[in-house]
Motif scaffolding. Structure first.
Motif, PDB file in Angstrom:
ATOM      1  N   ALA A  91       0.797  -1.180  -0.031  1.00 59.74           N
ATOM      2  CA  ALA A  91      -0.450   0.017  -0.406  1.00 59.74           C
ATOM      3  C   ALA A  91       0.989   1.290   0.265  1.00 59.74           C
ATOM      4  O   ALA A  91       0.510   2.294  -0.567  1.00 59.74           O
ATOM      5  CB  ALA A  91      -0.497   0.233   1.078  1.00 59.74           C
ATOM      6  N   THR A  92       2.044   1.598   0.820  1.00 56.99           N
ATOM      7  CA  THR A  92       2.863   2.175   0.576  1.00 56.99           C
ATOM      8  C   THR A  92       3.877   2.459  -0.421  1.00 56.99           C
ATOM      9  O   THR A  92       3.381   3.813  -1.206  1.00 56.99           O
ATOM     10  CB  THR A  92       3.679   2.535   1.961  1.00 56.99           C
ATOM     11  N   ILE A  93       4.087   1.450  -1.321  1.00 55.06           N
ATOM     12  CA  ILE A  93       4.640   1.581  -2.468  1.00 55.06           C
ATOM     13  C   ILE A  93       3.398   2.581  -3.718  1.00 55.06           C
ATOM     14  O   ILE A  93       3.952   3.106  -4.620  1.00 55.06           O
ATOM     15  CB  ILE A  93       5.468   0.399  -3.343  1.00 55.06           C
ATOM     16  N   VAL A  94       2.262   1.827  -3.723  1.00 53.61           N
ATOM     17  CA  VAL A  94       1.469   1.620  -4.694  1.00 53.61           C
ATOM     18  C   VAL A  94       1.292   3.468  -4.712  1.00 53.61           C
ATOM     19  O   VAL A  94       1.000   4.308  -5.281  1.00 53.61           O
ATOM     20  CB  VAL A  94       0.367   1.278  -4.353  1.00 53.61           C
ATOM     21  N   ALA A  95       1.172   3.704  -2.876  1.00 54.39           N
ATOM     22  CA  ALA A  95       1.068   5.483  -2.879  1.00 54.39           C
ATOM     23  C   ALA A  95       1.514   6.751  -3.252  1.00 54.39           C
ATOM     24  O   ALA A  95       1.994   6.920  -4.060  1.00 54.39           O
ATOM     25  CB  ALA A  95       0.715   5.537  -1.313  1.00 54.39           C
ATOM     26  N   ALA A  96       2.617   5.767  -2.979  1.00 57.86           N
ATOM     27  CA  ALA A  96       4.497   6.437  -3.239  1.00 57.86           C
ATOM     28  C   ALA A  96       4.262   6.934  -5.111  1.00 57.86           C
ATOM     29  O   ALA A  96       4.726   7.618  -5.570  1.00 57.86           O
ATOM     30  CB  ALA A  96       5.463   6.268  -2.695  1.00 57.86           C
TER      31      ALA A  96
END
Length: 428
Positions: free
Chosen positions: A28-33
């Motif tokens: 989720a962090t990777i996709v958001a970034a």
């Protein structure tokens, strides 16, 4: 102008950099970034919004990590655009090298690992070769820039070409690099100050490039530039200059159509995102090549681009040659034209096989091979009817003498006009 070598696709591993296996970042962090970086930097704002929307369902990425997460993100991005510069890669080593500093950044020091890579790869100049007829060729696989070694590699390659009667620059494996290297290479063929490109950058001032001052000029002799479907990005910029400014001839396949300019950004601890942040526009044509590529003047498959260019080069050289050199140039032009077109022999290859004096001819696969004593065997290339030329000696001609419906003798004619005749051994 940035100094980094930026390759076409993040799916291509950077040579010399091992990829360590680091713990996966939270998806989720990777996709958001990734969404945030695209929204901020992608060159076309409308497309940026669509790309962000394509990644808006976090449940699609739950449980994914490493290469699997990168592949899923890329698949979703490419439902919106075929942009070849856009993509994310699982690459902990590269992400650590970038730290918090995206590429390009004119104020940042080049990471030592990248400088070493450029030096070890000779600034992208993979090979230099003197071809028959004094055609000089370089294989240039990446427009590296920003180090003394990269600049020295271009100067050395151009000094090598300088001694040729014609030049070939092979960009068939070149996935791109720096506009600085493109301008430096072009400067050997156009006048200092010639306008080259205009870059329209998202969120940053645009840039314009012109040809710098070169140590010497290579203009005035035939230049052929080889292209393929893998010729991309900065390599397409150079191909555009060759075509638009008219200082050479493109030979091969239409290029990749990767016309945007990209930044590399670390995403989390283990991922690297390539995001298109600028549009490159030829000052001469007023157009870019994104999605359409650059079409060569001589369109052939990439595997036949080299002999096609050699044939064209030798034909041009022949028109300018003195009487002593003209015969040689014309023979080479005929040989390479036959090689490029896949010319067929006048008869089945088996009809020519046999022993002619101390020379033995055999069929090996799709080729007729000639051997003599302990010398290495050479492939014979059909150049018309019952005439062939050895690959190892393209100036010679093997003329097969036909009588009564069969081959009875072989005449080997040298470029000086001398002829050696040998009858085919009886019973063959």
């Amino acid at each position: 102008m940035h100094r980094w070598i930026v390759t076409l696709s993040l799916s291509l591993a950077m040579p010399g950099i091992a990829v360590a296996q680091a713990p996966a970042d939270d998806p989720a962090t990777i996709v958001a970034a990734t969404r945030a970086a695209i929204a901020e930097r992608y060159v076309l704002p409308d497309t940026a919004a669509k790309l962000s929307a394509a990644l808006a369902a976090p449940e699609k990425y739950r449980g994914l990590s490493g290469d699997a997460l990168a592949e899923r993100i890329n698949a979703d991005l490419h439902t919106v655009t075929t942009d070849k510069h856009l993509g994310i890669r699982y690459d902990p080593k590269m992400a650590a090298m970038l730290g918090n500093q995206p590429l390009p950044d004119d104020d940042a020091a080049m990471p030592p690992v990248m400088a070493r890579m450029i030096a070890r790869q000779n600034g992208g100049v993979r090979a230099m070769e003197v071809l028959p007829g004094n055609v000089r060729m370089i294989a240039y696989d990446g427009f590296a820039w920003g180090t003394p070694e990269a600049e020295a590699a271009i100067i050395g390659a151009m000094q090598f070409l300088r001694g040729g009667d014609a030049y070939i620059i092979d960009l068939r494996r070149n996935g791109g690099g720096s506009p600085g290297a493109v301008a430096a290479l072009a400067s050997y063929f156009v006048a200092e100050g010639t306008p080259l490109m205009r870059f329209e950058m998202r969120g940053r001032p645009g840039e314009a490039t012109t040809a710098p001052r070169a140590p010497f000029s290579l203009a005035g002799k035939p230049l052929y530039v080889l292209t393929s479907g893998g010729t991309a990005s900065a390599a397409e910029e150079f191909a555009t200059h060759v075509s638009a400014l008219g200082f050479g001839t493109l030979v091969g396949e239409r290029t990749a159509g990767a016309g945007f300019r990209n930044d590399l950004l670390p995403i989390g601890k283990s991922y690297v995102l390539s995001v298109s942040s600028g549009r490159a526009i030829s000052v001469k044509t007023g157009r870019d090549w994104e999605g359409v590529g650059v079409t060569p003047a001589i369109a052939v498959s990439s595997d036949r681009a080299l002999p096609t260019a050699q044939a064209a080069a030798m034909a041009r050289i022949a028109t300018m040659a003195t009487a002593d050199d003209k015969r040689e140039a014309e023979r080479l032009a005929v040989f390479y034209r036959a090689l490029a077109t896949g010319m067929k022999s006048g008869r089945a290859l088996g009809d020519y096989a046999g022993v002619y004096g101390d020379r033995k001819l055999i069929v090996a696969g799709d080729h007729l091979m000639s051997s003599r004593g302990s010398r290495p065997a050479s492939v014979l290339v059909p150049v018309g009817g019952n005439v062939m030329a050895p690959e190892g000696d393209p100036l010679s001609r093997f003329r097969f003498v036909e009588q009564g419906g069969r081959i009875v003798a072989l005449e080997v004619e040298r470029v000086d006009g001398s002829v050696e005749r040998a009858a085919r051994n009886a019973g063959q």
